[in-house]
Design a protein around this motif. Structure first.
Motif, PDB file in Angstrom:
ATOM      1  N   THR A 759      -2.993   3.038   8.185  1.00 26.32           N
ATOM      2  CA  THR A 759      -2.949   2.875   7.235  1.00 26.32           C
ATOM      3  C   THR A 759      -4.926   2.193   7.057  1.00 26.32           C
ATOM      4  O   THR A 759      -5.180   1.614   8.583  1.00 26.32           O
ATOM      5  CB  THR A 759      -1.823   1.710   6.592  1.00 26.32           C
ATOM      6  OG1 THR A 759      -1.972   0.342   7.661  1.00 26.32           O
ATOM      7  CG2 THR A 759      -1.002   2.587   6.459  1.00 26.32           C
ATOM      8  N   THR A 761      -7.626  -0.306   5.178  1.00 22.76           N
ATOM      9  CA  THR A 761      -8.114  -0.495   3.801  1.00 22.76           C
ATOM     10  C   THR A 761      -9.572  -0.891   4.066  1.00 22.76           C
ATOM     11  O   THR A 761     -10.093  -1.839   4.611  1.00 22.76           O
ATOM     12  CB  THR A 761      -7.457  -2.546   3.682  1.00 22.76           C
ATOM     13  OG1 THR A 761      -7.808  -2.705   4.601  1.00 22.76           O
ATOM     14  CG2 THR A 761      -5.909  -1.695   3.301  1.00 22.76           C
ATOM     15  N   ARG A 763     -12.918  -3.607   2.605  1.00 23.84           N
ATOM     16  CA  ARG A 763     -13.013  -4.785   1.489  1.00 23.84           C
ATOM     17  C   ARG A 763     -14.311  -5.738   1.432  1.00 23.84           C
ATOM     18  O   ARG A 763     -15.198  -5.481   2.487  1.00 23.84           O
ATOM     19  CB  ARG A 763     -12.454  -5.904   1.531  1.00 23.84           C
ATOM     20  CG  ARG A 763     -12.568  -6.548   2.914  1.00 23.84           C
ATOM     21  CD  ARG A 763     -10.875  -7.778   2.785  1.00 23.84           C
ATOM     22  NE  ARG A 763     -10.622  -8.583   3.945  1.00 23.84           N
ATOM     23  CZ  ARG A 763     -11.087  -9.537   4.142  1.00 23.84           C
ATOM     24  NH1 ARG A 763     -12.064 -10.051   3.856  1.00 23.84           N
ATOM     25  NH2 ARG A 763     -11.043  -9.654   5.647  1.00 23.84           N
ATOM     26  N   THR A 774     -10.355  -2.260   7.574  1.00 21.92           N
ATOM     27  CA  THR A 774      -9.099  -2.695   8.494  1.00 21.92           C
ATOM     28  C   THR A 774      -8.334  -1.682   8.625  1.00 21.92           C
ATOM     29  O   THR A 774      -7.427  -0.748   8.506  1.00 21.92           O
ATOM     30  CB  THR A 774      -8.149  -3.754   8.274  1.00 21.92           C
ATOM     31  OG1 THR A 774      -9.495  -4.942   8.198  1.00 21.92           O
ATOM     32  CG2 THR A 774      -6.938  -3.843   9.408  1.00 21.92           C
ATOM     33  N   ALA A 826     -13.492   3.270  -1.161  1.00 23.47           N
ATOM     34  CA  ALA A 826     -11.819   3.903  -0.855  1.00 23.47           C
ATOM     35  C   ALA A 826     -12.297   5.120   0.219  1.00 23.47           C
ATOM     36  O   ALA A 826     -10.758   5.383   0.974  1.00 23.47           O
ATOM     37  CB  ALA A 826     -11.031   4.128  -2.206  1.00 23.47           C
ATOM     38  N   CYS A 829     -12.247   5.060   4.327  1.00 25.56           N
ATOM     39  CA  CYS A 829     -10.633   4.744   4.877  1.00 25.56           C
ATOM     40  C   CYS A 829     -10.380   6.249   5.177  1.00 25.56           C
ATOM     41  O   CYS A 829      -9.004   5.842   5.744  1.00 25.56           O
ATOM     42  CB  CYS A 829     -10.049   3.835   3.187  1.00 25.56           C
ATOM     43  SG  CYS A 829     -10.129   2.104   3.421  1.00 25.56           S
TER      44      CYS A 829
END
Length: 845
Positions: A759, A761, A763, A774, A826, A829
């Motif tokens: 997964t 993310t 920011r 991350t 987005a 990622c």
């Protein structure tokens, strides 16, 4: 001494015009009406600035602009001069590229034929008070090289122009990573020096250490004016720190010694502080300074130990292996280095900021040496100063590469003059650790069919065995010299024998699988490497094939190696699967480059002290190209840079094959050694990365040592090679980075597809202009990399080539050139911005 820079002198204006040779129709006016020129500069930079030619790096413009190197060019300066009271006026050109005629006020004052040296001409009586005109007429370099070849007799060389017949930067005619731009120009400053009485011709301040105490030995060549003021006398004043001495000048070659007790020594990276001390040398006439040199000096000793030892098996015929060990201030240095080429094919575009960035790339990768390669340049003072300041050792080749060189006139005098100037100029630098006769010339004579072609004619051996060592012994006796790279010190031993001297390992890239590295037990590796493409943004800025394809016509313009793309493809071997599209080609070949280079570095470090270092080919690029570079021409660090950073850490954990099974090897290249616990886990590649076996080893590695520890069966023996890997990780946050072992190559591993294995993310970071990405693993993730340049060509990322087990997390910090949108956050990622080995095995849906 009064110096007038002709780039900044009152009223100075430079103009470029074309002479004989091909010229496109729309540029015919350049034969009669010039355009503004910049000095220092080159014909390409002047034509680009005037908007008259397209970027030679773009698309297939290399061939479109080939005419530039077959055309004569002239640079004309109009400037004001104040003759003043001085008796002598000299024109000093620090760099002319290359065969040039200098005409001052209608009088020819010099002809030159050397890119690599300064030319000084007495123009007293020709220089006028007030308005002056200097014209520098430069012959087309390609025909000039061909004419020099015809005069001297053709001799073997690589590539397609006879660069070895002319003292011009070899790679400006193209290389297997370089564009053929065949430059011309006034590429370093031009000035008028006006003086009376005396001047300094050269200053060599050598920081010595004698019986443990620093001593500054200044060797100064002085030019005395026989018609100067009678009885005025001349003297040299030498100052270092708070100590000084003044001595009378009694000859044109003076030596002044000034003890500097208590001055800190200069140390290379990882061994201490690279202490530098302000120094000044003044030439006095009648007690007043008339000329001076100032700079910073470092006190150090450098030795090269080439003595025989018993660390390797005896050679065939009973010879012994020899060390190749650099030693600074009595302390052995394990070399972790990179080869350096000109940082831009248009040489004058490299500025001090570029040099600082390159030294950041060097130091942050954990490297401690740069080898300035023999097909390039004697670099700028800014380069050597930066190495002095950072503690980066410099291996300096003399500028002869991959060719046979005539030892007859007029070439011999030019070679000697440039060598004397280079040694004199660079000897002051504490970072200068080794002089080398040239690149691959001894090897070429032995193996590349030259003997038959030369049929007894000269080929450069006299330079490597006689001229260069004599010049170094005279002008820079504190610095070791070797006749070439590669070379073997024992007569009769092949120059590229890994048991003696520095070796160049190119079998892997050219013919053999990367696993061959582990078959080699060299004493020192001064060249090895593996290709990979530059960053996606760098590549697509200049390659416009539709559709984009590894074998597209413009792509091949930017791949200079013979069968380069074929070698990239075959080099994947059993290691990685073949790509399914051009984006996978880009990732797979970058990844394979990183893997191959790391494999070699880690293996050779595990052999310490048998192997005393390795110098990867190459740190940098000179234009956007598929190459061996760690950092591309836009300054973007490729995945291989991050692999080298891990492999060049002071303390390295690596898992290496020993007797058919993995062993833990630790090389502690630090003054304190390393003591710690290493946890080894045999884990599954599937969801959750289940632990299948575990062990803990206590490691004690003394300072500057390597240890090797066998592993218990619980972690050393696989039950299912395709579904398991072994990870060795130091306990504690401050330990060395983990090591990973595969029983099966990635192409055969059962890796979980990225959408199930991770997964991610993204920011905005707390610091302005940063983004945090991350990544959290849910299964084994191999070689996670982030490529923010695909969103923002100016963005850079702090880390790469990270492998994670389930539950582990890594945060990439991106420095952006502008704010990112939500859509870009987005996209950061997922592929193709976020990549890992798992991508290459995932099915396409």
């Amino acid at each position: 001494m009064r110096r007038t820079d002709l780039s900044t002198a009152a009223g100075a204006q430079w103009e470029l015009r074309a002479g004989d040779g091909p010229l496109p129709g729309h540029l015919q006016q350049l034969r009669h009406h010039g355009v503004a020129a910049t000095v220092p500069g080159e014909v390409h930079t002047d034509l680009l600035a005037a908007g008259l030619v397209p970027d030679p790096f773009d698309g297939d413009h290399e061939s479109l602009l080939a005419w530039v190197g077959r055309t004569d060019w002239s640079w004309t300066a109009r400037f004001e001069a104040d003759l003043g009271d001085e008796l002598h006026h000299e024109l000093v050109a620090e760099g002319l590229d290359t065969v040039a005629r200098l005409v001052l006020n209608g009088t020819e004052v010099a002809r030159t034929a050397n890119h690599h040296r300064t030319h000084r001409v007495d123009v007293t009586g020709v220089l006028r008070q007030g308005a002056n005109e200097l014209r520098v007429e430069v012959s087309a370099p390609v025909p000039a090289a061909e004419a020099a070849r015809d005069l001297l007799g053709a001799r073997p060389q690589v590539n397609h122009h006879p660069y070895n017949a002319l003292r011009k930067t070899a790679c400006s005619f193209g290389w297997d990573w370089g564009i053929d731009v065949a430059t011309s120009g006034v590429w370093r400053p031009v000035r008028v020096e006006s003086w009376s009485g005396a001047r300094l011709a050269s200053v060599r301040p050598l920081g010595l250490v004698e019986d443990g105490e620093p001593v500054l030995e200044v060797r100064a060549d002085v030019v005395l004016d026989p018609g100067g003021p009678a009885g005025a006398g001349a003297a040299l004043r030498v100052v270092v720190g708070d100590r000084e001495v003044t001595v009378p000048v009694t000859s044109t070659a003076e030596v002044v010694r000034l003890p500097a007790p208590g001055a800190a020594l200069w140390w290379p990276r990882g061994h201490g502080d690279p202490a530098l001390h302000e120094a000044r040398v003044e030439l006095l006439v009648g007690g007043a300074p008339v000329d001076a040199w100032s700079g910073r000096v470092g006190f150090r000793t450098v030795e090269l130990d080439q003595s025989p030892d018993d660390l390797a098996a005896p050679l065939p015929g009973g010879g012994r292996s020899r060390r190749f060990q650099l030693r600074v201030n009595g302390e052995d240095v394990h070399v972790r280095g990179a080869n350096w080429i000109p940082d831009d094919a248009l040489l004058t575009r490299v500025d001090d900021d570029d040099v600082r960035r390159a030294l950041d790339d060097t130091c942050e990768a954990g490297l401690n040496l740069l080898r300035v390669w023999g097909g390039g340049l004697y670099e700028s003072e800014a380069f050597y100063r930066a190495c002095d300041e950072r503690g980066v050792l410099v291996w300096q080749d003399f500028l002869l590469a991959c060719a046979a060189y005539a030892e007859e006139e007029p070439l011999r005098s030019e070679v000697e003059a440039e060598a004397r100037e280079a040694v004199s100029r660079l000897s002051a630098h504490a970072s200068l650790a080794l002089w080398c006769g040239g690149n691959e010339n001894l090897w070429g004579f032995e193996d590349w069919g030259w003997k038959e072609e030369l049929a007894g004619r000269s080929w450069g051996e006299g330079y490597y065995r006689e001229l260069f060592p004599a010049v170094v012994a005279e002008l820079d006796p504190r610095t070791p010299y070797v006749p070439g790279s590669p070379f073997s010190p024992d007569p009769g031993v092949h120059p590229n024998d890994p048991a003696q001297g520095p070796v160049h390992e190119w079998e892997v890239w050219n013919r053999q699988d990367q696993d061959r590295y582990r078959d080699l037990r060299p004493r020192f590796v001064s060249e090895f490497g593996f290709q990979g493409p530059p960053a996606w943004s760098t590549l697509t800025a200049v390659v416009h094939d539709e559709p984009l394809d590894p074998y597209g016509p413009q792509m091949l313009v930017h791949q200079k190696a013979e069968d380069g793309n074929g070698k990239l493809e075959r080099g994947l071997g059993e290691h990685l699967p073949r790509w399914r599209d051009v984006e996978e080609w880009h990732w797979a070949t970058q990844l394979n480059q990183a893997r191959a280079v790391a494999l070699g570095l880690e293996h050779w470090r595990s052999l310490h002290p048998l192997c005393s270092g390795a110098v990867v080919w190459q740190l940098n690029d000179s234009w956007p190209v598929v190459s061996w570079a760690l950092v591309d021409s836009a300054g973007i660090r490729k995945p291989v840079w991050y692999a080298v950073q891990r492999a060049s850490a002071e303390v390295l954990l690596t898992l290496q094959p020993r007797d058919g099974r993995p062993a833990l090897c630790v090389h502690a290249d630090s003054a304190h050694g390393w003591t710690g616990r290493v946890r080894l886990v045999r884990v599954g590649t599937g969801p959750g990365s289940p632990v299948l076996g575990e062990a803990v080893l206590d490691v004690v590695a003394a300072a500057r040592s390597a240890v090797e520890l066998p592993l218990p069966d619980a972690v050393a023996v696989s039950r299912d090679e395709r579904s398991e890997v072994l990870v060795a990780a130091a306990e504690g946050a401050a330990g060395p980075r983990p090591a990973l072992w595969r029983w099966a190559e990635t192409a055969r591993l059962r890796l979980v597809a990225p959408h199930e294995a991770l997964t991610a993310t993204a920011r905005a970071g707390a610091a302005p202009g940063t983004v945090l990405v991350t990544v959290t693993a849910r299964a084994l993730l191999e070689d996670v990399c982030l490529f923010p340049d695909r969103l923002d060509a100016g963005a850079r990322v702090d880390s790469g080539m990270v492998s994670l087990l389930a539950g582990q997390q890594h945060v990439f910090t991106v420095t952006t050139s502008r704010p990112w949108t939500a859509a870009e956050l987005a996209r950061a990622c997922a592929a193709p911005v976020l990549r890992c080995s798992n991508d290459l095995l995932a099915p396409r849906g």
